[in-house]
Design a protein around this motif. Structure first.
Motif, PDB file in Angstrom:
ATOM      1  N   ARG A  84      45.432  51.028  43.973  1.00 56.04           N
ATOM      2  CA  ARG A  84      46.027  52.349  43.806  1.00 56.04           C
ATOM      3  C   ARG A  84      45.484  53.002  42.540  1.00 56.04           C
ATOM      4  N   PRO A  85      45.277  54.338  42.579  1.00 55.19           N
ATOM      5  CA  PRO A  85      45.573  55.221  43.699  1.00 55.19           C
ATOM      6  C   PRO A  85      44.356  55.551  44.566  1.00 55.19           C
ATOM      7  N   MET A  86      43.302  54.750  44.486  1.00 53.08           N
ATOM      8  CA  MET A  86      42.072  55.086  45.199  1.00 53.08           C
ATOM      9  C   MET A  86      42.189  54.762  46.683  1.00 53.08           C
ATOM     10  N   ILE A  87      41.496  55.553  47.501  1.00 54.29           N
ATOM     11  CA  ILE A  87      41.338  55.286  48.915  1.00 54.29           C
ATOM     12  C   ILE A  87      40.064  54.481  49.141  1.00 54.29           C
ATOM     13  N   THR A  88      38.995  54.846  48.416  1.00 56.33           N
ATOM     14  CA  THR A  88      37.759  54.056  48.462  1.00 56.33           C
ATOM     15  C   THR A  88      38.020  52.685  47.855  1.00 56.33           C
ATOM     16  N   ASP A  89      37.718  51.635  48.589  1.00 57.86           N
ATOM     17  CA  ASP A  89      38.055  50.284  48.150  1.00 57.86           C
ATOM     18  C   ASP A  89      37.072  49.776  47.104  1.00 57.86           C
ATOM     19  N   ASP A  90      37.532  48.789  46.320  1.00 62.87           N
ATOM     20  CA  ASP A  90      36.687  48.160  45.311  1.00 62.87           C
ATOM     21  C   ASP A  90      36.346  46.734  45.722  1.00 62.87           C
ATOM     22  N   ALA A  91      35.317  46.191  45.097  1.00 68.83           N
ATOM     23  CA  ALA A  91      34.910  44.809  45.354  1.00 68.83           C
ATOM     24  C   ALA A  91      35.677  43.888  44.408  1.00 68.83           C
ATOM     25  N   ARG A  92      37.000  43.919  44.540  1.00 68.32           N
ATOM     26  CA  ARG A  92      37.894  43.061  43.783  1.00 68.32           C
ATOM     27  C   ARG A  92      38.997  42.590  44.719  1.00 68.32           C
ATOM     28  N   ILE A  93      39.617  41.476  44.376  1.00 66.15           N
ATOM     29  CA  ILE A  93      40.789  41.013  45.107  1.00 66.15           C
ATOM     30  C   ILE A  93      41.831  40.539  44.099  1.00 66.15           C
ATOM     31  N   VAL A  94      43.043  40.327  44.574  1.00 68.85           N
ATOM     32  CA  VAL A  94      44.112  39.811  43.722  1.00 68.85           C
ATOM     33  C   VAL A  94      43.716  38.440  43.183  1.00 68.85           C
ATOM     34  N   ASP A  95      44.161  38.126  41.971  1.00 70.66           N
ATOM     35  CA  ASP A  95      43.843  36.837  41.369  1.00 70.66           C
ATOM     36  C   ASP A  95      44.284  35.682  42.270  1.00 70.66           C
ATOM     37  N   ALA A  96      43.556  34.584  42.181  1.00 71.94           N
ATOM     38  CA  ALA A  96      43.890  33.399  42.971  1.00 71.94           C
ATOM     39  C   ALA A  96      45.320  32.956  42.708  1.00 71.94           C
ATOM     40  N   LYS A  97      46.051  32.635  43.805  1.00 71.57           N
ATOM     41  CA  LYS A  97      47.434  32.156  43.767  1.00 71.57           C
ATOM     42  C   LYS A  97      48.416  33.200  43.243  1.00 71.57           C
ATOM     43  N   ALA A  98      48.009  34.473  43.254  1.00 70.54           N
ATOM     44  CA  ALA A  98      48.871  35.551  42.780  1.00 70.54           C
ATOM     45  C   ALA A  98      49.106  36.563  43.899  1.00 70.54           C
ATOM     46  N   CYS A  99      50.048  37.475  43.673  1.00 74.48           N
ATOM     47  CA  CYS A  99      50.364  38.524  44.646  1.00 74.48           C
ATOM     48  C   CYS A  99      50.465  39.866  43.942  1.00 74.48           C
ATOM     49  N   GLN A 100      50.450  40.917  44.728  1.00 73.03           N
ATOM     50  CA  GLN A 100      50.701  42.246  44.209  1.00 73.03           C
ATOM     51  C   GLN A 100      51.508  43.043  45.228  1.00 73.03           C
ATOM     52  N   LEU A 101      52.176  44.083  44.745  1.00 77.25           N
ATOM     53  CA  LEU A 101      52.871  45.034  45.611  1.00 77.25           C
ATOM     54  C   LEU A 101      52.430  46.429  45.212  1.00 77.25           C
ATOM     55  N   GLU A 102      51.827  47.144  46.151  1.00 76.78           N
ATOM     56  CA  GLU A 102      51.472  48.537  45.953  1.00 76.78           C
ATOM     57  C   GLU A 102      52.429  49.392  46.775  1.00 76.78           C
ATOM     58  N   SER A 103      53.092  50.331  46.119  1.00 77.27           N
ATOM     59  CA  SER A 103      54.032  51.213  46.807  1.00 77.27           C
ATOM     60  C   SER A 103      53.833  52.624  46.286  1.00 77.27           C
TER      61      SER A 103
END
Length: 244
Positions: free
Chosen positions: A38-57
């Motif tokens: 967030r807040p981009m629509i174009t995606d990035d070459a990243r992911i959530v850290d290993a063994k972690a989570c995120q919530l985008e609202s």
């Protein structure tokens, strides 16, 4: 998603005429909404850290409707981010679930400062009102400059429309530029191989670095006037690694 990645204009067709104008610009956003930070629509070459989570609202205000999105994602294995979430839209006194998003995303090369990264995302967006499902896949790439003070993202992908059974090319180009220690400016354009593209401008601010983020955007279709513009405000939460 960051969807999308894109949901397509006119998806509901004649079967759901009241929702069609209100969700016209959102039609291009749903696929990438699940993927981009967030807040981009174009995606990035990243992911959530290993063994972690995120919530985008976030809440997205269209001219005739209001959308509420929630997209939780977790990285259970170290290099596979899984997202499951969706959106509800309120228009003319009705609130209905409009999208259910399921996606997986992995990286082939992680981006480093002043380097580049590339990955692959694929998933599906179910539209309960139209009783259809779209399938998609795309390649996000990211390029870092000035020790990550400026990052450029590009997306190139494929979308299979469940309602029309047509295949479409999807694309996006976006930039993140650091304005202050915790504040970033984002600018992007994105679209399909048919129709005029969309654009979006916004700000991202970390209340707690790498843990709690607020953001706000303005977007529209190029030459779209007031009928397809939108405003959004969002909250992003990222956890420390805690999964087994």
């Amino acid at each position: 998603m960051r969807i999308a990645r894109f949901r397509h204009p006119g998806r509901f067709g004649a079967a759901y005429p009241p929702l069609r104008p209100a969700l016209l610009s959102a039609a291009l956003l749903a696929v990438n909404a699940a993927h981009a930070a967030r807040p981009m629509i174009t995606d990035d070459a990243r992911i959530v850290d290993a063994k972690a989570c995120q919530l985008e609202s976030w809440v997205k205000k269209n001219p005739d409707s209001t959308e509420t999105w929630a997209l939780p994602a977790c990285n259970f294995t170290g290099n596979l981010e899984l997202t499951l979430g969706g959106a509800m839209a309120r228009e003319a006194g009705r609130t209905q679930t409009t999208d259910v998003v399921m996606q997986g995303k992995t990286l082939f090369k992680s981006m480093e400062p002043n380097g580049w990264g590339i990955g692959l995302a694929a998933g599906a967006v179910r539209h309960p009102l139209a009783d259809t499902r779209d399938w998609y896949a795309y390649v996000p790439t990211s390029f870092s400059f000035r020790d990550d003070a400026v990052v450029v993202h590009t997306n190139l992908g494929w979308l299979r429309e469940g309602e029309t059974r047509r295949n479409r090319l999807t694309w996006g180009i976006g930039t993140e530029a650091q304005l202050a220690e915790r504040t970033w400016l984002i600018a992007e354009t994105f679209g399909q191989n048919q129709g005029k593209p969309f654009h979006q401008l916004g700000l991202r601010h970390w209340l707690v670095p790498d843990r709690v983020q607020l953001d706000a955007t303005y977007g529209n279709r190029n030459g779209g006037g007031n009928g397809e513009r939108w405003f959004s405000i969002g909250l992003r939460l990222l956890s420390v690694p805690f999964l087994p």
